[in-house]
Structures are given as C-alpha cells and as structure tokens.
Design a protein around this motif. Structure first.
Motif, mmCIF file in Angstrom:
data_model
loop_
_atom_site.group_PDB
_atom_site.id
_atom_site.type_symbol
_atom_site.label_atom_id
_atom_site.label_comp_id
_atom_site.label_asym_id
_atom_site.label_seq_id
_atom_site.Cartn_x
_atom_site.Cartn_y
_atom_site.Cartn_z
ATOM 1 N N MET A 1 0.842 -1.200 0.000
ATOM 2 C CA MET A 1 0.000 0.000 0.000
ATOM 3 C C MET A 1 0.877 1.250 0.000
ATOM 4 O O MET A 1 1.822 1.351 0.759
ATOM 5 N N LYS A 2 0.568 2.207 -0.841
ATOM 6 C CA LYS A 2 1.334 3.437 -0.880
ATOM 7 C C LYS A 2 0.426 4.650 -0.739
ATOM 8 O O LYS A 2 -0.732 4.638 -1.143
ATOM 9 N N LYS A 3 0.996 5.682 -0.154
ATOM 10 C CA LYS A 3 0.229 6.898 0.030
ATOM 11 C C LYS A 3 0.101 7.641 -1.289
ATOM 12 O O LYS A 3 0.983 7.602 -2.130
ATOM 13 N N THR A 4 -1.008 8.342 -1.466
ATOM 14 C CA THR A 4 -1.244 9.116 -2.674
ATOM 15 C C THR A 4 -1.047 10.596 -2.390
ATOM 16 O O THR A 4 -1.304 11.077 -1.286
ATOM 17 N N TYR A 5 -0.613 11.332 -3.399
ATOM 18 C CA TYR A 5 -0.380 12.768 -3.232
ATOM 19 C C TYR A 5 -1.674 13.512 -2.914
ATOM 20 O O TYR A 5 -1.664 14.643 -2.410
ATOM 21 N N LEU A 6 -2.826 12.901 -3.223
ATOM 22 C CA LEU A 6 -4.107 13.546 -2.963
ATOM 23 C C LEU A 6 -4.461 13.584 -1.481
ATOM 24 O O LEU A 6 -5.385 14.290 -1.085
ATOM 25 N N LYS A 7 -3.733 12.816 -0.671
ATOM 26 C CA LYS A 7 -4.102 12.672 0.745
ATOM 27 C C LYS A 7 -3.067 13.274 1.683
ATOM 28 O O LYS A 7 -2.758 12.713 2.725
ATOM 29 N N SER A 8 -2.536 14.415 1.326
ATOM 30 C CA SER A 8 -1.641 15.121 2.227
ATOM 31 C C SER A 8 -2.376 15.403 3.540
ATOM 32 O O SER A 8 -3.529 15.860 3.532
ATOM 33 N N PRO A 9 -1.757 15.121 4.681
ATOM 34 C CA PRO A 9 -2.434 15.293 5.982
ATOM 35 C C PRO A 9 -3.010 16.690 6.187
ATOM 36 O O PRO A 9 -4.054 16.842 6.831
ATOM 37 N N ASP A 10 -2.360 17.708 5.647
ATOM 38 C CA ASP A 10 -2.847 19.079 5.826
ATOM 39 C C ASP A 10 -4.086 19.385 4.992
ATOM 40 O O ASP A 10 -4.680 20.456 5.149
ATOM 41 N N LEU A 11 -4.464 18.473 4.103
ATOM 42 C CA LEU A 11 -5.596 18.703 3.208
ATOM 43 C C LEU A 11 -6.810 17.848 3.544
ATOM 44 O O LEU A 11 -7.836 17.944 2.877
ATOM 45 N N PRO B 1 -15.114 11.264 -0.203
ATOM 46 C CA PRO B 1 -14.033 10.274 -0.313
ATOM 47 C C PRO B 1 -13.388 10.231 -1.699
ATOM 48 O O PRO B 1 -12.168 10.077 -1.816
ATOM 49 N N ASP B 2 -14.198 10.398 -2.750
ATOM 50 C CA ASP B 2 -13.639 10.327 -4.100
ATOM 51 C C ASP B 2 -12.767 11.532 -4.441
ATOM 52 O O ASP B 2 -11.980 11.472 -5.396
ATOM 53 N N LEU B 3 -12.894 12.635 -3.690
ATOM 54 C CA LEU B 3 -12.007 13.770 -3.902
ATOM 55 C C LEU B 3 -10.558 13.404 -3.610
ATOM 56 O O LEU B 3 -9.628 14.066 -4.083
ATOM 57 N N TYR B 4 -10.369 12.347 -2.845
ATOM 58 C CA TYR B 4 -9.024 11.924 -2.438
ATOM 59 C C TYR B 4 -8.563 10.662 -3.168
ATOM 60 O O TYR B 4 -7.561 10.069 -2.806
ATOM 61 N N LEU C 1 -9.088 7.477 4.693
ATOM 62 C CA LEU C 1 -7.980 6.567 4.978
ATOM 63 C C LEU C 1 -6.717 7.026 4.260
ATOM 64 O O LEU C 1 -6.768 7.724 3.259
ATOM 65 N N ASP C 2 -5.591 6.603 4.759
ATOM 66 C CA ASP C 2 -4.307 7.135 4.309
ATOM 67 C C ASP C 2 -3.798 6.544 3.004
ATOM 68 O O ASP C 2 -2.887 7.098 2.402
ATOM 69 N N TYR C 3 -4.370 5.409 2.565
ATOM 70 C CA TYR C 3 -3.719 4.689 1.473
ATOM 71 C C TYR C 3 -4.575 4.633 0.222
ATOM 72 O O TYR C 3 -5.792 4.548 0.265
ATOM 73 N N ASP D 1 -4.901 2.226 -2.097
ATOM 74 C CA ASP D 1 -5.516 1.017 -2.598
ATOM 75 C C ASP D 1 -6.584 0.443 -1.678
ATOM 76 O O ASP D 1 -6.919 -0.721 -1.771
ATOM 77 N N GLU D 2 -7.129 1.243 -0.755
ATOM 78 C CA GLU D 2 -8.268 0.782 0.012
ATOM 79 C C GLU D 2 -9.474 0.713 -0.926
ATOM 80 O O GLU D 2 -9.707 1.630 -1.712
ATOM 81 N N GLU D 3 -10.244 -0.330 -0.804
ATOM 82 C CA GLU D 3 -11.373 -0.511 -1.711
ATOM 83 C C GLU D 3 -12.521 0.439 -1.385
ATOM 84 O O GLU D 3 -13.274 0.846 -2.234
ATOM 85 N N GLU D 4 -12.654 0.780 -0.079
ATOM 86 C CA GLU D 4 -13.823 1.553 0.284
ATOM 87 C C GLU D 4 -13.470 2.534 1.390
ATOM 88 O O GLU D 4 -12.740 2.199 2.314
ATOM 89 N N ILE D 5 -13.934 3.719 1.263
ATOM 90 C CA ILE D 5 -13.726 4.731 2.287
ATOM 91 C C ILE D 5 -15.105 5.173 2.758
ATOM 92 O O ILE D 5 -15.871 5.773 2.016
ATOM 93 N N LEU D 6 -15.419 4.859 3.991
ATOM 94 C CA LEU D 6 -16.765 5.080 4.485
ATOM 95 C C LEU D 6 -16.870 6.384 5.264
ATOM 96 O O LEU D 6 -16.004 6.709 6.061
ATOM 97 N N PRO D 7 -17.947 7.150 5.052
ATOM 98 C CA PRO D 7 -18.162 8.323 5.881
ATOM 99 C C PRO D 7 -18.514 7.907 7.289
ATOM 100 O O PRO D 7 -19.169 6.880 7.497
ATOM 101 N N LYS D 8 -18.073 8.667 8.260
ATOM 102 C CA LYS D 8 -18.298 8.322 9.654
ATOM 103 C C LYS D 8 -19.044 9.452 10.347
ATOM 104 O O LYS D 8 -18.664 10.610 10.264
ATOM 105 N N LYS D 9 -20.127 9.123 11.040
ATOM 106 C CA LYS D 9 -20.868 10.100 11.781
ATOM 107 C C LYS D 9 -20.046 10.573 12.976
ATOM 108 O O LYS D 9 -19.400 9.783 13.665
ATOM 109 N N ALA D 10 -20.060 11.878 13.243
ATOM 110 C CA ALA D 10 -19.361 12.401 14.402
ATOM 111 C C ALA D 10 -20.165 12.079 15.656
ATOM 112 O O ALA D 10 -21.388 11.934 15.637
ATOM 113 N N VAL D 11 -19.469 11.934 16.766
ATOM 114 C CA VAL D 11 -20.135 11.647 18.028
ATOM 115 C C VAL D 11 -20.486 12.969 18.678
ATOM 116 O O VAL D 11 -19.673 13.868 18.801
ATOM 117 N N GLY D 12 -21.716 13.069 19.166
ATOM 118 C CA GLY D 12 -22.124 14.275 19.874
ATOM 119 C C GLY D 12 -22.839 15.254 18.975
ATOM 120 O O GLY D 12 -22.900 15.136 17.792
#
Length: 487
Positions: A1-11, A386-389, A472-474, A476-487
């Motif tokens: 698994m490799k990181k993609t340039y689209l997923k810079s932590p600051d973005l 998710p597809d933006l990344y 997710l950071d990588y 080649d993950e098949e699916e990136i799921l949206p997560k509801k915030a708590v509270g």
C-alpha cells in the motif's frame, strides 16, 4: 500500500471537534484582513469624483455583496471541512485543480510581498522615529520571518494574533482618522463635502458603480478560497437551516468585513483630501511626529501582518501543499509563499504589480461562479468527499481534468477582463452560467456524479447530518466510508 499525493495530511477534512474559530475570532480576523493598501486606494480614487459620503455608501453596498458571496462559497468549508484546492477537484478534476489554484497561490504570494513591503516601510518609520535606525530591507526580512513563523504554527496561532491585533487596529484607526481630518481642516477642506473633480449626470452613477465593483473585485480571490479558512470556523451539527449553520461566518463576512472595509476606505479618502495621497504612511508623516507617529504606524504594521497570515499565506500554503502532496506540508507551503512574494521584488515593481494583481483577481471571479454552480445548483451541497481523495475516483474525469470547468473559467475570465470595471459580477455570472450548461448537459453525462444521481443526505452531506469525513491514508483501500461524528 502506498500513500497518494491527494491525501496530504494538511488537506484532509477538518472534523467538527477540530474547528476552533468562533464568531469573535473570525470577526477579528476580518478586522485585520480588511486593512490593506488597496482599501485606502479605493477611498483616495473615490473622492476625486464623489463626496466621501457617496463613497462610503458605495463601499458598504459592495462589501455587503461580496460578504454574501464569500459566505456562499464558505459553506463548502463549513459543511464538509474541505479546503479550496481540494473541493476544486470537483469542478476542475484531480489534476485540473492545480491550474487555477496555482494562479491563486502565486497571486496570494505576490500580495504577501506587497503587504510585507508596506508593513516594513511602517516598521522602518517607527524605528527611525524612535532610534534613528534606517534599514527598510532588514525590516522587510524580519517582518516577513515573523509572519511566516506565525502562520506555520497553525490556525489557532493566527486567531490569537488577530485577537491581539484587532482592538489595536480599531483604536489606532480612529486616531488616524481624527489626525487626518484635522489636517484636512487646516488645509480648508471639509472631508465630507470636498471633491477634487466633481462629476455630474450619468458620470456620477458610473463613478458610484465603479466604487461598488472595485470593492467587490478586490475580495474576489478570497471569495474563491475562503473554504481554506471557513473549514476551521465553529458551526452547529444537525442544522439544516443555511443561515443558522453559517451564523458565525455571516457575522464576520457581512458585519466585520463591511464595517472595517468602509472605515479603511474612509481613511484613504480623508488621507487623499488632506495631503493628495491615499497612502496613510505618507499622510501620517505630515500629520504627526515623534512618539505619536510611531504609535500610528504600529497600526499599519499589525494590519499588514494580520492581512497576510489570513488572506494570503494560509490560502497560498494550502494550495502549494495540494500541488506537492505529502512531501509539501503546510509549513513548507508557507515558506514557498514567502519566497515567491519576495523574489518578485514588490519594492521595485510596486506600480506594475498591483494593477496586474487586481486584474488577475477579476479573472479569478469566474471561479466563484463555477464553485457556486457546482456546489449549489448541480450537487445541491452534497459531495462524494471520499472520491475527492482518490486518483481513480469520479473526479478523475478525462486524465484528471474537468473540461467543463476549464472552458467555463476561460470564458468567464475573458468576460471579466473585457469588462474590468464590473469584473466580479461579470465573471461570476458568465462562469456560473457557462459551467452549469456545460456540466449538466455535456460533461456529467459523460462522467456521472454519484451525488447528483442519488442526492442522499445520509451519504453525501457533512455537518448537517452530524458527519465527520474520515479519509484513509492509502490509495488502494477498496472503500472509504463516511463516519458520523459523536455528539
């Protein structure tokens, strides 16, 4: 698994709990941002043909209008926690986003250099007045370094500085206005009735409208990339009402901005009436001396500092980080902006760069229209975040480029350039209309968009349904799921 340039932590999207800027802090940021040389210039040019009262009215109209447009695009950051260059992947493509974004990033960097030069001149004036020290370039280097460090420390450090600078700017601005008004009276000129070259008939209306659109055009660039700041602004979860969800941003955009912008235009106008120069540094040197002059110049230093960190360095650094990916973290983007703004040598090209940047700002107004059409008219505020990344997601389009966005920007930008006095509204309308037609009836038929085909709140809204987008950071993950915030 490799990181993609689209997923810079600051973005990555900003979660609800990480949004630290309240209405007071955001308003203070606007108080600092609105104190810039161009605002003084608007006032100085306005009173050449209109009375100061008419200039004030035109400025209020223009500032309120652009404040509303800024709030419109700012909802992208409020709703989804997305920055400007990341959302631009939707109307321009994962690679196409870089072209207009880099234009904006370089523009912001140039403005950083100009404002730093303006602030360093004031700083040099303070040191010369108090200690006889005279070295503007050293002042420039030290002033630039202080701003770069402040911005590199993150949005909270920027807000803290704004909280410090805002009351100082307000108090000293009042003092400046009083000093310049007294100077004008000594010259036998009433600041609220004096006009250098009065116009009549249709020319009055033209001059009035020019002031309106000049105020709007000046903030066109920030109207495009305001999501890079608004994503840090506090907002209520599970709030479907647009006005209530954006209330903290509205107070800053439609109260703090118009009031501060108008007062700075007034100072520029009074400065011109007093000494025939809208530059308050020049005017102040005639209106005061010694400790009084040094204190007045402190406002200029603080104003350029707070403008640069919020309106120029944050947008530019975010854009450069988007282009460079994980190898260019936010602080590196900040340094890049500082270097670019300095290399252009604004002290030598001052009279050339400002008209150029104002023209570019007008051309960028078409992007505001494209963002509006894409986000509100086509996607109805729903975004497949998710597809933006994802480099192979729905926003890849044709080799990473959305031709509907690129063509619309060219057409809208040319229209804004051709009708430069009305550049913002022309660029906005032409850009929005062109993009809506091309995207809806051509491009999105070739490249279907999930949120348009299935406009589900639960799948594609953010804070309105209490969601924090988790990316997710990588690659080649098949699916990136949206997560509801708590509270």
């Amino acid at each position: 698994m490799k990181k993609t340039y689209l997923k810079s932590p600051d973005l990555l999207p900003i979660a609800h709990k990480e949004r630290k800027i309240g209405r007071f802090g955001f308003s203070n940021m606007w108080i600092g941002m609105a104190v810039v040389l161009a605002a003084f210039a608007i006032g100085g040019s306005g009173v050449q043909n209109l009375s100061l009262g008419w200039v004030v009215l035109a400025t209020l109209i223009g500032a309120l209008a652009i404040g509303f447009f800024i709030t419109l695009t700012g909802d992208i950051g409020i709703e989804h926690g997305l920055s400007f260059p990341v959302y631009m992947r939707a109307p321009f493509g994962t690679l196409g986003t870089h072209i207009p974004s880099i234009v904006r990033g370089i523009t912001a960097s140039f403005w950083f250099g100009i404002n730093t030069y303006f602030g360093s001149a004031a700083l040099n004036g303070i040191l010369f007045t108090l200690f006889g020290f005279d070295n503007w370039f050293l002042c420039y280097v030290l002033f630039a370094a202080a701003q770069l460090i402040n911005t590199s420390l993150g949005i909270k450090a920027v807000e803290r500085f704004a909280d410090l600078a805002a009351p100082i700017i307000i108090l000293i601005s009042i003092w400046i206005y009083t000093s310049l008004s007294d100077l004008a009276i000594q010259e036998g000129r009433n600041v609220w009735s004096w006009i250098e070259s009065p116009v009549t008939g249709a020319a009055v209306f033209t001059a009035f409208v020019v002031v309106i659109f000049t105020n709007m055009g000046f903030w066109a660039t920030l109207a495009a990339d305001i999501p890079s700041i608004s994503r840090f602004v506090k907002a209520p979860q599970h709030e479907k009402n647009w006005f209530k969800r954006n209330k903290n941003a509205i107070i800053g955009n439609m109260i703090a901005l118009p009031l501060t912008q108008t007062f700075m235009v007034v100072i520029g106008g009074v400065s011109y009436i007093a000494v025939k120069n809208y530059d308050p540094i020049v005017a102040l040197q005639e209106a005061a001396s010694g400790i009084v002059l040094a204190v007045l110049l402190i406002m200029i230093v603080f104003a350029q500092w707070s403008t640069n960190v919020s309106a120029n360095l944050i947008p530019a650094a975010t854009i450069f980080s988007n282009v460079g990916g994980p190898k260019v973290p936010f602080y590196v983007g900040v340094i890049m902006a500082g270097v670019i703004g300095t290399v252009v040598q604004p002290w030598n090209l001052f009279n050339i760069i400002i008209p150029f940047l104002l023209t570019i700002g007008g051309i960028l107004s078409a992007i505001v229209g494209i963002l509006y059409a894409d986000y509100y008219l086509l996607r109805k505020r729903r975004v497949n975040v998710p597809d933006l990344y994802e480099s192979k997601g729905q926003y890849r389009y044709l080799n990473g480029v959305n031709l509907a966005g690129m063509l619309s920007w060219i057409v809208g930008g040319l229209a804004a350039f051709w009708l430069s006095n009305y550049s913002f509204i022309v660029g906005f309308v032409v850009g929005a209309a062109c993009y809506y037609v091309l995207a809806k009836y051509w491009w999105f038929k070739k490249y279907p968009q999930s949120e348009i085909q299935n406009p589900s709140d639960e799948l594609f809204l953010g804070i309105t349904v209490g969601r924090d987008w988790i990316i997710l950071d990588y690659e080649d993950e098949e699916e990136i799921l949206p997560k509801k915030a708590v509270g």
